[in-house]
Structures are given as structure tokens and as C-alpha cells.
Scaffold this motif. Structure first.
Motif, PDB file in Angstrom:
ATOM      1  N   MET A 156       0.811  -1.206   0.000  1.00  0.00           N
ATOM      2  CA  MET A 156       0.000   0.000   0.000  1.00  0.00           C
ATOM      3  C   MET A 156       0.854   1.271   0.000  1.00  0.00           C
ATOM      4  O   MET A 156       0.637   2.192  -0.749  1.00  0.00           O
TER       5      MET A 156
ATOM      6  N   VAL B 204       1.090   4.140  -2.835  1.00  0.00           N
ATOM      7  CA  VAL B 204       0.924   5.565  -2.557  1.00  0.00           C
ATOM      8  C   VAL B 204       2.135   6.351  -3.015  1.00  0.00           C
ATOM      9  O   VAL B 204       2.021   7.413  -3.626  1.00  0.00           O
ATOM     10  N   GLN B 205       3.296   5.772  -2.745  1.00  0.00           N
ATOM     11  CA  GLN B 205       4.507   6.463  -3.173  1.00  0.00           C
ATOM     12  C   GLN B 205       4.548   6.595  -4.691  1.00  0.00           C
ATOM     13  O   GLN B 205       4.922   7.616  -5.250  1.00  0.00           O
TER      14      GLN B 205
ATOM     15  N   ASP C 110       1.991   6.731  -6.574  1.00  0.00           N
ATOM     16  CA  ASP C 110       1.002   7.742  -6.929  1.00  0.00           C
ATOM     17  C   ASP C 110       1.564   9.160  -6.757  1.00  0.00           C
ATOM     18  O   ASP C 110       1.375  10.033  -7.602  1.00  0.00           O
ATOM     19  N   VAL C 111       2.257   9.312  -5.639  1.00  0.00           N
ATOM     20  CA  VAL C 111       2.862  10.628  -5.390  1.00  0.00           C
ATOM     21  C   VAL C 111       3.893  10.945  -6.462  1.00  0.00           C
ATOM     22  O   VAL C 111       3.965  12.062  -6.992  1.00  0.00           O
TER      23      VAL C 111
ATOM     24  N   ARG D 126       3.943   9.785  -9.457  1.00  0.00           N
ATOM     25  CA  ARG D 126       3.237  10.066 -10.706  1.00  0.00           C
ATOM     26  C   ARG D 126       2.751  11.504 -10.746  1.00  0.00           C
ATOM     27  O   ARG D 126       2.920  12.216 -11.732  1.00  0.00           O
ATOM     28  N   ARG D 127       2.188  11.923  -9.626  1.00  0.00           N
ATOM     29  CA  ARG D 127       1.706  13.317  -9.564  1.00  0.00           C
ATOM     30  C   ARG D 127       2.841  14.315  -9.724  1.00  0.00           C
ATOM     31  O   ARG D 127       2.729  15.337 -10.385  1.00  0.00           O
TER      32      ARG D 127
ATOM     33  N   LEU E  68       3.847  14.458 -13.303  1.00  0.00           N
ATOM     34  CA  LEU E  68       2.881  15.223 -14.100  1.00  0.00           C
ATOM     35  C   LEU E  68       3.000  16.722 -13.842  1.00  0.00           C
ATOM     36  O   LEU E  68       2.968  17.542 -14.767  1.00  0.00           O
ATOM     37  N   ALA E  69       3.128  17.045 -12.561  1.00  0.00           N
ATOM     38  CA  ALA E  69       3.274  18.467 -12.220  1.00  0.00           C
ATOM     39  C   ALA E  69       4.528  19.040 -12.856  1.00  0.00           C
ATOM     40  O   ALA E  69       4.534  20.143 -13.417  1.00  0.00           O
TER      41      ALA E  69
ATOM     42  N   ILE F   7       4.069  19.597 -16.538  1.00  0.00           N
ATOM     43  CA  ILE F   7       3.321  20.819 -16.869  1.00  0.00           C
ATOM     44  C   ILE F   7       4.201  22.051 -16.691  1.00  0.00           C
ATOM     45  O   ILE F   7       4.294  22.912 -17.582  1.00  0.00           O
TER      46      ILE F   7
ATOM     47  N   GLY G 284       6.949  22.086 -19.167  1.00  0.00           N
ATOM     48  CA  GLY G 284       6.410  22.371 -20.494  1.00  0.00           C
ATOM     49  C   GLY G 284       6.164  23.852 -20.700  1.00  0.00           C
ATOM     50  O   GLY G 284       6.587  24.444 -21.693  1.00  0.00           O
TER      51      GLY G 284
ATOM     52  N   ASP H   5      -0.854   6.802   4.571  1.00  0.00           N
ATOM     53  CA  ASP H   5      -1.775   6.888   3.443  1.00  0.00           C
ATOM     54  C   ASP H   5      -2.586   8.170   3.478  1.00  0.00           C
ATOM     55  O   ASP H   5      -2.746   8.854   2.464  1.00  0.00           O
TER      56      ASP H   5
ATOM     57  N   GLU I 194      -0.448  11.190   2.565  1.00  0.00           N
ATOM     58  CA  GLU I 194       0.023  11.273   1.186  1.00  0.00           C
ATOM     59  C   GLU I 194      -1.108  11.466   0.172  1.00  0.00           C
ATOM     60  O   GLU I 194      -0.867  11.808  -0.965  1.00  0.00           O
ATOM     61  N   GLN I 195      -2.313  11.211   0.586  1.00  0.00           N
ATOM     62  CA  GLN I 195      -3.423  11.451  -0.334  1.00  0.00           C
ATOM     63  C   GLN I 195      -3.667  12.943  -0.478  1.00  0.00           C
ATOM     64  O   GLN I 195      -3.745  13.663   0.508  1.00  0.00           O
ATOM     65  N   LEU I 196      -3.696  13.430  -1.732  1.00  0.00           N
ATOM     66  CA  LEU I 196      -4.019  14.844  -1.922  1.00  0.00           C
ATOM     67  C   LEU I 196      -5.501  15.054  -1.676  1.00  0.00           C
ATOM     68  O   LEU I 196      -6.328  14.289  -2.176  1.00  0.00           O
TER      69      LEU I 196
ATOM     70  N   LEU J 236      -1.604  19.657 -22.478  1.00  0.00           N
ATOM     71  CA  LEU J 236      -0.541  19.783 -21.472  1.00  0.00           C
ATOM     72  C   LEU J 236      -1.162  20.180 -20.130  1.00  0.00           C
ATOM     73  O   LEU J 236      -0.826  19.605 -19.087  1.00  0.00           O
ATOM     74  N   GLY J 237      -2.053  21.149 -20.180  1.00  0.00           N
ATOM     75  CA  GLY J 237      -2.712  21.582 -18.945  1.00  0.00           C
ATOM     76  C   GLY J 237      -3.572  20.483 -18.333  1.00  0.00           C
ATOM     77  O   GLY J 237      -3.671  20.360 -17.109  1.00  0.00           O
TER      78      GLY J 237
ATOM     79  N   LEU K 183      -3.017  17.515 -18.021  1.00  0.00           N
ATOM     80  CA  LEU K 183      -2.254  16.555 -17.210  1.00  0.00           C
ATOM     81  C   LEU K 183      -2.460  16.811 -15.722  1.00  0.00           C
ATOM     82  O   LEU K 183      -2.226  15.927 -14.888  1.00  0.00           O
TER      83      LEU K 183
ATOM     84  N   GLY L 119      -4.206  14.422 -13.484  1.00  0.00           N
ATOM     85  CA  GLY L 119      -3.504  13.318 -12.853  1.00  0.00           C
ATOM     86  C   GLY L 119      -2.930  13.686 -11.501  1.00  0.00           C
ATOM     87  O   GLY L 119      -2.448  12.833 -10.769  1.00  0.00           O
ATOM     88  N   ILE L 120      -2.982  14.959 -11.199  1.00  0.00           N
ATOM     89  CA  ILE L 120      -2.462  15.434  -9.904  1.00  0.00           C
ATOM     90  C   ILE L 120      -3.601  15.614  -8.921  1.00  0.00           C
ATOM     91  O   ILE L 120      -3.530  15.222  -7.761  1.00  0.00           O
TER      92      ILE L 120
END
Lengths: 828, 170
Positions: free
Chosen positions: A1, A5-6, A8-9, A11-12, A15-16, A19, A22, B56, B59-61, B162-163, B165, B168-169
């Protein structure tokens, strides 16, 4: 788990980062600049797409109505001339703003400030010549005349258009804004036109050629005179009576001075060649091939019984065209024709009674002077040492380091220098001129007499002016000031370098950048004239065999003049009134018969027939011989024979000239014209320098032509002769600004003039019957705004030799493209 | 641009949606309900984070409950898209970054990242339509402005995507 989560973090985060990276990456790269310009909705370029012609405007100079017809031609009508020319300025500012500004920048030497160091050399040349100072002195002379307020109103109109609308696309692409237009800028345009027609350093380049070629070869390539018999003024017994009253030339059989009529005479054996300077200056001379056609026939030879006049100036073909068509109707006149954007008044056109057109004379109105300098950089002038007038001038460079140059002047004018080579320059355009008054007066002229009188003030450029009126009058006049040079009191021609320190060849009455009294120039009455000619044609050929005064040497080869006179003579000889109509002259103006073929084709075919080399590989040439033999000698786009002949001539010139220029600094700009090359006989010293005979060179050139044709996949003439060289100044960077490429007719030697090698040709075609119909067309469209419907509407028709009517009649609003109403400014 | 979240998303197993992307399950493993009380990120309506513990939860947004509800409610999502397109369009008239922003806000309303990308592309198409409309009679010259037209189209689609994306955050 935890791992999920890690992930997922992570991945975020990725992505950030994508962006942010870019956006930042685009921002700091060229892509960011491109998006700034072209992103949908926000792109700066799209502001230009939103330009809209207004329906109504206020004018500080009173009411006016501008009815833009279906061809994009504004019909300006006003009771007050100032109101009319304010509206004209507004139209020029709306339709041609980028062109106005670009030409102004070129003449001011300010191109590098917007396009970078690629134009630095051009800017340096123009800054050293200091054209703006000459324009300023010209405006000072005009300011207090009747025209001063009209020019000021025009400039105000241009500025109102700048203020009222988004800038045209080119400004957005290059990211700069134009400065306000000034009356002086109008005269800068006049200088630009004059320079493009008369600015050449031929004498300097001839001196270099003489220095670098063996004397017999030089004599062969640069003969004193082209030996043809079709000058503009044909005073031989067969044609003299067609010219009416002739002035300024010796009568047939009289003792004229042949030097005065030379096409290439260089009597001064100058060994003081300045090759680096000449090479540099060549880049800024008038474009090779600049010339024109014009002719006039009297009412005795037209169906309507009144004269017909035709004119097509061959100037640089650009996108948009260099000419702008307009009609201006005021209580003073109703005139329609073309002008250069930046010049308020119609330059070529017709009013209710009178039509006129111009071609270039090729007169020598620029001289170069050499000097003796001392260790303190003073120059000797006659008996004393003089300081050069100096001035530091900074040239702004976009994206680079500015360059500071020192402008220097002598008593004769600007001092041009390159690699320690220096010459002083005198040019008739570098002083105050009254040409604008002459142009204005031509627009108001009520007949030939008034038009001829108007040309007294046409100080520059030197032009062949033909004019005709509704009462049957016709005339030909050489305009422009023509200097008289003397050495030790004796009159000499100007095709040489003069010793400026000795005071040789000075122009009496000429003051650079000031007011000239022209006292030492050819008097108006002594310049070549023909009053009431029946038939007269000009195509930049020699003005006359024996003019009273030396005119110049930069005459064109006679092919076009020959063809025009041949057609007119054949049609008009022994006939009565009613022979020709406007259609006849339109057909002649778009005639494609190439007289070079008469000069060379039989010789070529004979060479192929007799050459041993040809016999060895005869099969490959048989088709070519058959094609050329059956060719009509017309340079039409679908003619295989025209393709072979045109390309063969280019290859033949290369075979003949390139070995001669090898080991010298001479390039194509020094090459003689087609007539001189065609006239080279087998026994010419030129061929002695080759290992092969003329016939062998001709055959080799034909072989090259066939190889080239097969390699390129060409079939007809139009596969090679296309309009693609006609481009926008920034067409390489933004190709969409160019007109569509089309197969074209015509060559540099045909009446229908198109020079694919230099993008020069018929920049305006006009056929006019004064008091009656007139027809014309520009190579493109009247608008220079890429997004405007009138951007290229005339281009296809121009390529196809079609015309549009140009009546002195305002279209009904329902038939108009747009109507703009100017109302008096409400001070309240 | 509203996407059909229908019942499949809200009632599905939560393991995989039609895009072939694994849908996050709720913290307690239960399925999101149509009422939107629980989002696909596993955050329960009201801001409490299920019964998960420790790391958990940290770390969850956090996702705003309103946004979660918008994503999973058809009507609200439609309104959300409308607002996002309007805001995005307005931003796009100011600067090219506005296209990125537009894609971002449109994407945030979408239920999944792939759908956000599709929605952003749709937004780009909408922008091109608005742009064509704004050109009026100048549309033909613009179409003929190659290679500028390529850049125009690339920016209309690429920048919003691009925006998007950002979906996914958040």
C-alpha cells in the motif's frame, strides 16, 4: 500500500513537473515567441486579421468620400484638395503601411534596427549617401508652395490610419511599430524611386573591367555603341516625318557628335580602378533590367481619331506591387493612375483630357570623383587642402551590437569608401528637386502643351515622357536635369571617373543637400523633344543617334524598341485613320515575340548543322533543332522552343563569359547585355581567348541545355519561366505572403517584359485614349494587407495579359467594395 | 464537453473503466456511489479520509468535495465543463498560457486523466471554432498560412492537453 501511494505521489510529481517544465520550456524557447504570435485567439498576429475598413471618419481637412471599387481602387472625391489628399494618405496608410515603412527604413538606413545585421551593409550605404538629408532639403523647398499643405494633409492621413487600426501582419511578425509619417518621408520615397532608376556606378565598374580585362576583350564586351538603328528618335529619312517637330538632336546627315550617343563609351582611360568599392556599390545600384515601354500614336492612326498612349514600366516585381492605383477628383482635376505609396499624386495616368507615361532614359546623372589625400586625411581641392565634413552616425542593430560609422563629405557630395578605396559622389537626386510639382501639374494638365510645360520642373529622375491629349496632341520630352561636364573648359562625357582634386567634371549650379540653380545643366529647350509625333516608341534604347548633348550610356538593348516600331510601322504604314484601337495596343503591350531569336537562332542552327562535334552526337540534337526550327519565336509559357532558346542563351553566355572573367573580380553584374553577346562575330578577340570557336560554344551550350531540361523535367517555357521570384520582402521567412507561383510568358527582351532572373517586369500596364477609355492592371492587388480581399485579385489576370478598365467614374455604392465617408472634424 | 459518466463509473467495480485505466478504489474498498459521497480518489464527502491510517492519509491529496461531486454528477459535470470552457476561452484570449489553463480547468472536471486529455482536445477544437468565428472574412487567408496553420492547430490541441495533465495530480 505504501508503495502504491509512493508511486502515486511520484506520478503526480512527474505530471506536475511535466506541466511546469512544459510551460517554462516553451516560454524561454523560440516556441514561446511563435505561440505569442500565432496561438489561436491570443496570438498577436491575429490582431492584423481584425483590421476593418471604416465606414465613416473625421477629417481635419474637410469632407471627402472614398469609394473603393471592385478592384480595390479608391475613388477619392472632395471639394478641398487638402481633404482629398488627407483621404489619399489614409488609403495609402491602410493599404500599404508596411511597404511605406520598409522603404522608408531602407532609405534611412534603418533596416537593421528591425531585421538584424543581415541588412547592415545596406544601411551603411544608405547612411553614407544620406538620402534623408536630400529629402529634407526637397521638402523645405516645397513646404511654402501650394503643395506644402497637401503633402502635410497626406502625412496626417497616413498617421490617422496608423492610429485607427491594428498594424498589418508584417509588423506583428517582426514585432515593431512604425514611427509617424512625415512630409519629409514623402520625398524620401521620391529619392528612392529616383535612385532605383538612375543610381548606378557604371563608370566606376567600367574602370574596374577595363583594368582587369585584356584590352581587345574589353573592347569586344564593352563596345562604344550598340550598332542598331532604332533609337527613340528615328530621324532618318524614312521616319523623320513621323516625329513631328524635333528638338535637341542633330538632323539626319548633320554632323553630330557620335560620342554623345554612345552606349558604352569610355573615352577616359582610367587605371584608377576601385574594385572592392565597385563590388560593394553594385549591390545598391538600380536593379538590372529596370526599364519600360511606352509609345504614342496620333489620332491619324486610331479608329476614334484621337491618340492612344501605352506605358508599362518595368520595375521590380514585388508583393505587394510597387504601384498603387488611385483616382482623385477635386475641383482642380479628375485624375486616375498609379503612384508609389508615399507619393500623394498620380505619377502615370490620365485625367479628363490628357494621358502620360514614362520610361527610363538611362541618362548619366551620377559622377564619381577621386581625390588626393594627405596624411591628415584632408583632400586636395584645386589649390588648397580641405577638411572632410564628418559626422558620426550610429546604425541600430536588432539583436546585435550597434555600428557607428563616420559619414564624410567632400565639396561634391558624400564620400563612399571601402577598403581604403574612396570616391566622392554627385547625383542629381541628392539636392532639392521640384519633381513633385511637375507630377502634380501633370495631373492637372489640360493638354499636351501644359504637360510639356510641367516637365520643366521634373528635375529627377531622367525619364522619357510621352503624352497625348483628347484634342489630338502628342509629345515626347526627356525630363530631368542632365549635367554638362568640362575638363579644362572642354565639354566631356560623364562615363568616367573624374579627378575631383583637379576640379574636373564638376556640375555648375549643383549644391548637394541644398538648393541648386542648375545653371550648368542642359537647358530644357536643348533636351530631346518631339512635338506632335505621329508614331513614337520608347523602350530604354538610345534616345537619338546624335543628341545635341551627351545624355548617358546606360541604354537598353534595342530588341523591345525594334519590335514595337516594327509592329507599329507594319500596321500604320500607308494606312488611314481608324487603323488601331485600344485592343490593338493591349495586344502589342503583351506581345511575346523575342527579337533575340532573329539575332541568334539562324546562327545557332547553322552551327549545329556544320559543327563536327554536332555530327558526332547528332541524334541528341536533332529533336532540339526541329523544336527550334518550328518555334514561332514567341516566348509563350507552353512553347518548348522558347524554353530551349531561353536556356540555351543563358548557357551560351556562360560558355562565352565565364572563362573571360576567371581570375578577375568580375562577376555577372559586369556581363554585357544579350545584344553585345549576340553581336560577337566568330573572329572577335573575345573568342580568341577561348580554345573553341563560337560555333562550338553554341553547340556545347545547346548540349548543356538539353541535359538541364531533361534533368529538371521541363517541357514548356513556363516550367522554368514562373512567377515564383516575385516575392514579398519577407517571403522567404513567411512564404504565405507571396503570390501564387504561375507559369509566365515573356522574357527580358520581349515587349511583354518579364525577367525571371531578377523579378523585374511590367509593374503596371496602361493603355489610354485621352478623353476616352483607359485600361490598366497591376501585378498583384491594390491592397498590401495579406488579409484583405484585394491582396492578389489582379495577379492572375496580369500573368495572363488581361486588363481591367480604369474609368473616371465612381461606382455606385451598391457596386463598390467599400465606401468611406470623411466628415469635417467637429471642434465642439 | 460533458462526458457520460452514467452508471458505469459510479456503479462499476472500480477496478477498470472504459479507458482501460484502473480506477482508484475508496479507502475502505467500497464503491463510489452516484450520490457522490465518495470520490474516485477515495476521499469521502465531508472531507474525512475514510478509515485509512497514518501515511496513506497524509500522502493522499485532498480533493475538494465539490469538485468530486462535479466529476461524478452528470448535470453538475455539464455545468462544470461549461464554466471551465468559458473561463478557459477567456484566458485563451489573453495569452497562450491561457490555453494551458483552459485545458487544465476542463480536465479537472473530467473523471479520469485520459478523459481529461480527450476533454482538453475537445476544448482545443472549441477554441479553434471560436478563433475561426473571430476571423470572419479572414479565415481563408489564415488557412493558407502554412506553416503557421500547423502551429496554430498544434497549439490549439497541444497546450490544453498539457494543462489537462493536472487531472492526474488533483
Amino acid at each position: 500500500m505504501v508503495s502504491a501511494v509512493q508511486t502515486d505521489v511520484t506520478r503526480r510529481g512527474v505530471l506536475a513537473a511535466t506541466i511546469v517544465a512544459g510551460v517554462l520550456g516553451i516560454s524561454i524557447s523560440e516556441a514561446g515567441d511563435l505561440f505569442e504570435q500565432f496561438a489561436p485567439l491570443s496570438g498577436s498576429a491575429w490582431r492584423a486579421a481584425g483590421r476593418e475598413r471604416p465606414d465613416s471618419l473625421e477629417s481635419p481637412h474637410g469632407p471627402a468620400t472614398v469609394t473603393i471599387d471592385a478592384e480595390g481602387v479608391p475613388h477619392v472625391e472632395a471639394e478641398d484638395e487638402r481633404g482629398a489628399y488627407y483621404a489619399v494618405g489614409y488609403q495609402h496608410g491602410y493599404d500599404r503601411l508596411f511597404q511605406l515603412d520598409l522603404q522608408r527604413r531602407q532609405m534611412r538606413g534603418e533596416l537593421s534596427a528591425v531585421v538584424g545585421d543581415v541588412t547592415l551593409e545596406s544601411d551603411e550605404f544608405h547612411a553614407r549617401m544620406d538620402f534623408p538629408e536630400a529629402a529634407r532639403s526637397t521638402w523645405e523647398g516645397v513646404r511654402e508652395t501650394h503643395l506644402g499643405p497637401l503633402v502635410e494633409a497626406y502625412a496626417e492621413g497616413v498617421n490617422a490610419a496608423i492610429d485607427d487600426h491594428p498594424l498589418p501582419l508584417e509588423f506583428e511578425l517582426l514585432e515593431f511599430e512604425p514611427k509617424p509619417w512625415t512630409p519629409t518621408d514623402c520625398f524620401l520615397m521620391e529619392k528612392q524611386i529616383t535612385w532605383s532608376l538612375t543610381g548606378n556606378f557604371r563608370a566606376l565598374r567600367r574602370a574596374v573591367a577595363r583594368d582587369q580585362l585584356e584590352e581587345p576583350v574589353f573592347e569586344g564586351l564593352f563596345p562604344e555603341r550598340m550598332d542598331h538603328d532604332v533609337p527613340i528618335l528615328r530621324i532618318d529619312h524614312d521616319h523623320a516625318e513621323l516625329l513631328g517637330e524635333v528638338r535637341g538632336v542633330a538632323a539626319d546627315g548633320a554632323d553630330g557628335d557620335p560620342e554623345n550617343a554612345s552606349d558604352g563609351n569610355d573615352s577616359n582611360e582610367s587605371t584608377d580602378a576601385r574594385s572592392a568599392l565597385a563590388d560593394w556599390l553594385t549591390s545598391f545600384e538600380s536593379t538590372p533590367g529596370v526599364g519600360s515601354n511606352s509609345w504614342v500614336v496620333s489620332g491619324d492612326h486610331t479608329d476614334a481619331g484621337t491618340p492612344i498612349l501605352a506605358n508599362d514600366p518595368h520595375l521590380e516585381l514585388l508583393t505587394p506591387p510597387i504601384w498603387y492605383e488611385q483616382r482623385v477628383r477635386t475641383p482642380e482635376t479628375d485624375v486616375r493612375g498609379v503612384t508609389f505609396p508615399g507619393v500623394p499624386f498620380v505619377i502615370i495616368g490620365a485625367n479628363q483630357t490628357t494621358a502620360w507615361g514614362v520610361t527610363n532614359v538611362g541618362a548619366d546623372v551620377l559622377d564619381c570623383y577621386t581625390y588626393e589625400f594627405d596624411d591628415e586625411d584632408r583632400y586636395r581641392y584645386r589649390e588648397e587642402w580641405r577638411e572632410l565634413e564628418t559626422e558620426a552616425h550610429e546604425i541600430e542593430v536588432s539583436g546585435g551590437e550597434n555600428r557607428t560609422i563616420t559619414r564624410r563629405r567632400t565639396v561634391h557630395g558624400p564620400l563612399l569608401e571601402r577598403e581604403d578605396e574612396r570616391v566622392g559622389v554627385a547625383w542629381t537626386g541628392l539636392t532639392a528637386t521640384r519633381t513633385i510639382q511637375a507630377v502634380y501639374d501633370l495631373g492637372r494638365a489640360e493638354g499636351v502643351e501644359a504637360a510639356v510645360e510641367a516637365t520643366r520642373q521634373f528635375d529627377a529622375p531622367t525619364q522619357n515622357l510621352v503624352v497625348a491629349d483628347a484634342d489630338g496632341g502628342t509629345a515626347y520630352v526627356v525630363t530631368g536635369r542632365i549635367p554638362i561636364r568640362r575638363i579644362d573648359g572642354e565639354v566631356v562625357d560623364g562615363n568616367r571617373l573624374f579627378d575631383g582634386s583637379a576640379g574636373e567634371g564638376e556640375w555648375d549650379g549643383y549644391t548637394p543637400y541644398g538648393d541648386s540653380d542648375w545653371s550648368g545643366f542642359v537647358p530644357f529647350e536643348e533636351k530631346p523633344h518631339a512635338l506632335n509625333p505621329d508614331v513614337l516608341a520608347t523602350a530604354n534604347q538610345r534616345v537619338a543617334d546624335d543628341p545635341d548633348h551627351y545624355l548617358g550610356v546606360a541604354y537598353a538593348e534595342p530588341y523591345r524598341g525594334q519590335r514595337i516600331y516594327d509592329v507599329l510601322d507594319d500596321t500604320l504604314e500607308g494606312t488611314t485613320a481608324g487603323d488601331t484601337d485600344l485592343e490593338f495596343h493591349r495586344v502589342l503591350q503583351t506581345d511575346t515575340r523575342d527579337e533575340r531569336a532573329d539575332h541568334l537562332l539562324a546562327t545557332l542552327l547553322e552551327a549545329v548543322d556544320q559543327s563536327e562535334a554536332a555530327h558526332e552526337g547528332r541524334e541528341s540534337l536533332e529533336d532540339a533543332v526541329e523544336t527550334l526550327s518550328s518555334w514561332s519565336q514567341h516566348m509563350d509559357r507552353d512553347e518548348p522552343g522558347a524554353l530551349l532558346f531561353a536556356r540555351w542563351l543563358e548557357h551560351y553566355r556562360e560558355w562565352v563569359l565565364e572563362p573571360l572573367f576567371e581570375g578577375t573580380s568580375l562577376d555577372e553584374s559586369y556581363a554585357p547585355n544579350d545584344w553585345i553577346v549576340a553581336e560577337l562575330e566568330p573572329g572577335s578577340p573575345v573568342f580568341e581567348a577561348h580554345e573553341r570557336s563560337r560555333a562550338e560554344l553554341m553547340v556545347e551550350a545547346l548540349r548543356d541545355t538539353l541535359e538541364e531540361r531533361d534533368a529538371e523535367g521541363w517541357d514548356g517555357y513556363g516550367d522554368w519561366n514562373t512567377t515564383s521570384p516575385i516575392s514579398h520582402p519577407f517571403g522567404a521567412e513567411a512564404p504565405f505572403l507571396n503570390y501564387e507561383s504561375r507559369a509566365a510568358d515573356g522574357s527580358r527582351a520581349t515587349v511583354n517584359n518579364y525577367r525571371v532572373e531578377s523579378a523585374v517586369g511590367a509593374s503596371w500596364r496602361m493603355v489610354s485614349q485621352p478623353g476616352g477609355e483607359a485600361w490598366g492592371i497591376v501585378p498583384g492587388g491594390n491592397s498590401g494587407d495579406y488579409f484583405d480581399e484585394q491582396y492578389d485579385t489582379q495577379f492572375g489576370r496580369w500573368v495572363d495579359g488581361e486588363y481591367k478598365p480604369m474609368p473616371l467614374e465612381t461606382p455606385a455604392p451598391v457596386d463598390a467594395f467599400h465606401v468611406v465617408t470623411f466628415t469635417e472634424v467637429d471642434d465642439a | 464537453m460533458p462526458e457520460d459518466d452514467g452508471g458505469s463509473a459510479s456503479t462499476g467495480s472500480g477496478t477498470q473503466d472504459g479507458d482501460g485505466v484502473t480506477e482508484p478504489r475508496t479507502q475502505d474498498g467500497s464503491e463510489a456511489t452516484e450520490s457522490g459521497t465518495q470520490t474516485e480518489n477515495g476521499v469521502t464527502d465531508g472531507g474525512t479520509a475514510g478509515d485509512g491510517a497514518g501515511t496513506d492519509e497524509v500522502e493522499q491529496l485532498p480533493v475538494e468535495p465539490t469538485l468530486a461531486r462535479v466529476r461524478t454528477t452528470r448535470r453538475l459535470q455539464a455545468v462544470g465543463f461549461a464554466v471551465a470552457i468559458t473561463v478557459g476561452l477567456a484566458a485563451s484570449t489573453l495569452h497562450w498560457v491561457g490555453l494551458v489553463f483552459g485545458g487544465m480547468v476542463v480536465g479537472l472536471v473530467a473523471r479520469t486523466l485520459p478523459r481529461a486529455l480527450v476533454a482538453a482536445a475537445g476544448f482545443g477544437l472549441f477554441v479553434l471554432g471560436a478563433f475561426a468565428f473571430s476571423l470572419g472574412g479572414s479565415i481563408q487567408p489564415v488557412v493558407e498560412m502554412a506553416p503557421v496553420t500547423y502551429l496554430l492547430i498544434a497549439s490549439a490541441f497541444g497546450l490544453p492537453m498539457l494543462g489537462a495533465l493536472a487531472r492526474g495530480i488533483v
